[in-house]
Design a protein around this motif. Sequence first.
Motif, PDB file in Angstrom:
ATOM      1  N   CYS A 185       0.854  -1.040  -0.035  1.00  0.00           N
ATOM      2  CA  CYS A 185      -0.023   0.056   0.036  1.00  0.00           C
ATOM      3  C   CYS A 185       0.785   1.181   0.005  1.00  0.00           C
ATOM      4  O   CYS A 185       0.472   2.227  -0.699  1.00  0.00           O
ATOM      5  CB  CYS A 185      -0.787   0.210   1.107  1.00  0.00           C
ATOM      6  SG  CYS A 185      -2.263  -1.058   1.046  1.00  0.00           S
ATOM      7  N   TRP A 190      -1.171   3.880  -1.501  1.00  0.00           N
ATOM      8  CA  TRP A 190      -2.421   3.673  -0.986  1.00  0.00           C
ATOM      9  C   TRP A 190      -3.625   3.577  -2.162  1.00  0.00           C
ATOM     10  O   TRP A 190      -4.704   3.460  -1.859  1.00  0.00           O
ATOM     11  CB  TRP A 190      -2.959   4.496   0.223  1.00  0.00           C
ATOM     12  CG  TRP A 190      -2.093   4.406   1.236  1.00  0.00           C
ATOM     13  CD1 TRP A 190      -1.022   5.094   1.620  1.00  0.00           C
ATOM     14  CD2 TRP A 190      -2.185   3.556   2.461  1.00  0.00           C
ATOM     15  NE1 TRP A 190      -0.368   4.746   2.529  1.00  0.00           N
ATOM     16  CE2 TRP A 190      -1.075   3.651   3.321  1.00  0.00           C
ATOM     17  CE3 TRP A 190      -3.166   2.516   2.724  1.00  0.00           C
ATOM     18  CZ2 TRP A 190      -0.914   3.155   4.489  1.00  0.00           C
ATOM     19  CZ3 TRP A 190      -2.675   1.796   4.004  1.00  0.00           C
ATOM     20  CH2 TRP A 190      -1.869   2.095   4.697  1.00  0.00           C
ATOM     21  N   LYS A 191      -3.193   3.552  -3.444  1.00  0.00           N
ATOM     22  CA  LYS A 191      -4.142   3.699  -4.417  1.00  0.00           C
ATOM     23  C   LYS A 191      -4.576   2.327  -4.852  1.00  0.00           C
ATOM     24  O   LYS A 191      -3.461   1.194  -5.165  1.00  0.00           O
ATOM     25  CB  LYS A 191      -3.563   4.354  -5.700  1.00  0.00           C
ATOM     26  CG  LYS A 191      -3.548   5.973  -5.351  1.00  0.00           C
ATOM     27  CD  LYS A 191      -2.947   6.755  -6.486  1.00  0.00           C
ATOM     28  CE  LYS A 191      -3.048   8.014  -6.008  1.00  0.00           C
ATOM     29  NZ  LYS A 191      -2.318   8.838  -7.431  1.00  0.00           N
ATOM     30  N   GLU A 192      -5.746   1.877  -5.140  1.00  0.00           N
ATOM     31  CA  GLU A 192      -6.132   0.482  -5.323  1.00  0.00           C
ATOM     32  C   GLU A 192      -5.550  -0.667  -4.358  1.00  0.00           C
ATOM     33  O   GLU A 192      -5.516  -1.810  -5.031  1.00  0.00           O
ATOM     34  CB  GLU A 192      -5.696   0.461  -6.878  1.00  0.00           C
ATOM     35  CG  GLU A 192      -6.493   1.420  -7.811  1.00  0.00           C
ATOM     36  CD  GLU A 192      -6.174   1.175  -9.285  1.00  0.00           C
ATOM     37  OE1 GLU A 192      -5.477   0.149  -9.521  1.00  0.00           O
ATOM     38  OE2 GLU A 192      -6.833   1.758 -10.038  1.00  0.00           O
ATOM     39  N   SER A 194      -6.655  -1.316  -1.509  1.00  0.00           N
ATOM     40  CA  SER A 194      -8.018  -1.856  -0.677  1.00  0.00           C
ATOM     41  C   SER A 194      -9.204  -1.234  -1.171  1.00  0.00           C
ATOM     42  O   SER A 194      -9.142  -0.335  -1.774  1.00  0.00           O
ATOM     43  CB  SER A 194      -7.742  -1.566   0.645  1.00  0.00           C
ATOM     44  OG  SER A 194      -8.546  -1.756   1.518  1.00  0.00           O
ATOM     45  N   TYR A 196     -11.095  -0.453   0.842  1.00  0.00           N
ATOM     46  CA  TYR A 196     -11.691   0.667   1.995  1.00  0.00           C
ATOM     47  C   TYR A 196     -10.634   2.024   1.893  1.00  0.00           C
ATOM     48  O   TYR A 196      -9.764   1.901   1.051  1.00  0.00           O
ATOM     49  CB  TYR A 196     -11.468  -0.115   3.229  1.00  0.00           C
ATOM     50  CG  TYR A 196     -12.407  -1.183   3.307  1.00  0.00           C
ATOM     51  CD1 TYR A 196     -13.617  -1.108   3.930  1.00  0.00           C
ATOM     52  CD2 TYR A 196     -11.867  -2.421   2.974  1.00  0.00           C
ATOM     53  CE1 TYR A 196     -14.534  -2.093   3.997  1.00  0.00           C
ATOM     54  CE2 TYR A 196     -12.652  -3.472   3.065  1.00  0.00           C
ATOM     55  CZ  TYR A 196     -14.172  -3.433   3.689  1.00  0.00           C
ATOM     56  OH  TYR A 196     -14.878  -4.410   3.724  1.00  0.00           O
ATOM     57  N   SER A 197     -10.953   2.881   2.431  1.00  0.00           N
ATOM     58  CA  SER A 197     -10.353   4.092   2.529  1.00  0.00           C
ATOM     59  C   SER A 197      -8.892   4.013   3.081  1.00  0.00           C
ATOM     60  O   SER A 197      -8.870   3.145   3.988  1.00  0.00           O
ATOM     61  CB  SER A 197     -11.084   5.352   3.116  1.00  0.00           C
ATOM     62  OG  SER A 197     -11.264   5.160   4.763  1.00  0.00           O
ATOM     63  N   PRO A 198      -7.867   4.796   2.818  1.00  0.00           N
ATOM     64  CA  PRO A 198      -6.715   4.472   3.509  1.00  0.00           C
ATOM     65  C   PRO A 198      -6.600   4.447   4.897  1.00  0.00           C
ATOM     66  O   PRO A 198      -5.930   3.391   5.599  1.00  0.00           O
ATOM     67  CB  PRO A 198      -5.905   5.654   3.048  1.00  0.00           C
ATOM     68  CG  PRO A 198      -6.482   5.999   1.654  1.00  0.00           C
ATOM     69  CD  PRO A 198      -7.751   5.830   1.901  1.00  0.00           C
ATOM     70  N   PRO A 199      -7.295   5.580   5.695  1.00  0.00           N
ATOM     71  CA  PRO A 199      -7.395   5.357   7.104  1.00  0.00           C
ATOM     72  C   PRO A 199      -7.941   4.014   7.709  1.00  0.00           C
ATOM     73  O   PRO A 199      -7.415   3.251   8.640  1.00  0.00           O
ATOM     74  CB  PRO A 199      -8.182   6.504   7.337  1.00  0.00           C
ATOM     75  CG  PRO A 199      -8.206   7.297   6.385  1.00  0.00           C
ATOM     76  CD  PRO A 199      -8.092   6.697   5.138  1.00  0.00           C
ATOM     77  N   ALA A 200      -9.296   3.565   6.920  1.00  0.00           N
ATOM     78  CA  ALA A 200      -9.781   2.385   7.464  1.00  0.00           C
ATOM     79  C   ALA A 200      -8.830   1.073   7.279  1.00  0.00           C
ATOM     80  O   ALA A 200      -8.786   0.378   8.216  1.00  0.00           O
ATOM     81  CB  ALA A 200     -11.081   2.104   6.729  1.00  0.00           C
ATOM     82  N   THR A 201      -8.321   1.010   6.187  1.00  0.00           N
ATOM     83  CA  THR A 201      -7.328   0.255   5.560  1.00  0.00           C
ATOM     84  C   THR A 201      -6.169  -0.135   6.608  1.00  0.00           C
ATOM     85  O   THR A 201      -5.783  -1.119   7.090  1.00  0.00           O
ATOM     86  CB  THR A 201      -6.588   0.321   4.307  1.00  0.00           C
ATOM     87  OG1 THR A 201      -7.578   0.310   3.435  1.00  0.00           O
ATOM     88  CG2 THR A 201      -5.771  -0.913   3.865  1.00  0.00           C
TER      89      THR A 201
END
Length: 287
Positions: A185, A190-192, A194, A196-201
């Motif tokens: 990530c 952090w693109k594609e 997950s 989910y959003s970066p903070p959630a991931t």
Amino acid sequence: MMEYEYTAFRREVDLHNKCCGGSVWCIRDICGIICAILTWMLILYAEFVVMNVILLPSFYPFYKVINMVIFQTFAFLAFASHLRTMFTDPGAVPKGNATKEMIKQMGFREGQVIFKCPKCCSIKPERAHHCSVCQRCIRKMDHHCPWVNNCVGENNQKYFVLFTFYIAAMSLHSLFLAVNHFMVCIRHDWKECSAYSPPATAVFLLFLSFEALLFAIFTAVMLGTQVQAIWNDETGIEQLKKEEARWVKKSRWKSIQAVFGRFSIGWFSPFAKPTPKSKFESFLYSV
């Protein structure tokens, strides 16, 4: 009057240790039930994060499929081992069987020393200990584990060892996947990486890493103590109390076979029962 009280007493025992109409062994201890449910929830959480956050969005199909098979295998075997440990009679001695009729039926010699448990009024076999939670004497009792809501004893020690082994393996695999995915990530900004959003991931991965590390250490230590106890033919309680070995200790290989049965692939299966006891032993201490 005494007969009525004894019948009511036995019915209370059966209700405490049995469910599903008396066909399944289970301990109705609220603390143990909560711990068991928490264990299942943590396994399901790890499965959710590994599958939905880490593996399904992966850019590498081969990496995805291989790790899915490995993780799901560990998760299934860990869950099955937990259920077998929890719902298997650990080796309970019948409560209230210390009667003259039962002693005669068991074929004890006249003048032979017989140990009785004052708490459950049972004939206490060698190496049996009383569990205050199960309210029974348990043959070769190692300890009472709230995480499986049961004692670990003669009949279910194999399943408990498998549970600690598969949870440790599952935790190490989860930790590897979480750390690797975190690096992926960062590399892809952090693109594609997950759904989910970066903070959630990040939160999912951090909690999974913490859980995996904690359980890997805990279950690895438990696995080591269980293997050592089996290797030395000495239960955890006997080690703790530093009891002098009044029993004839088995060789290390015989001690392992007493828990897992004859060597086969069934050693690693929670669905394969260890070598059954003789008919005489089953008659003496059948519940």
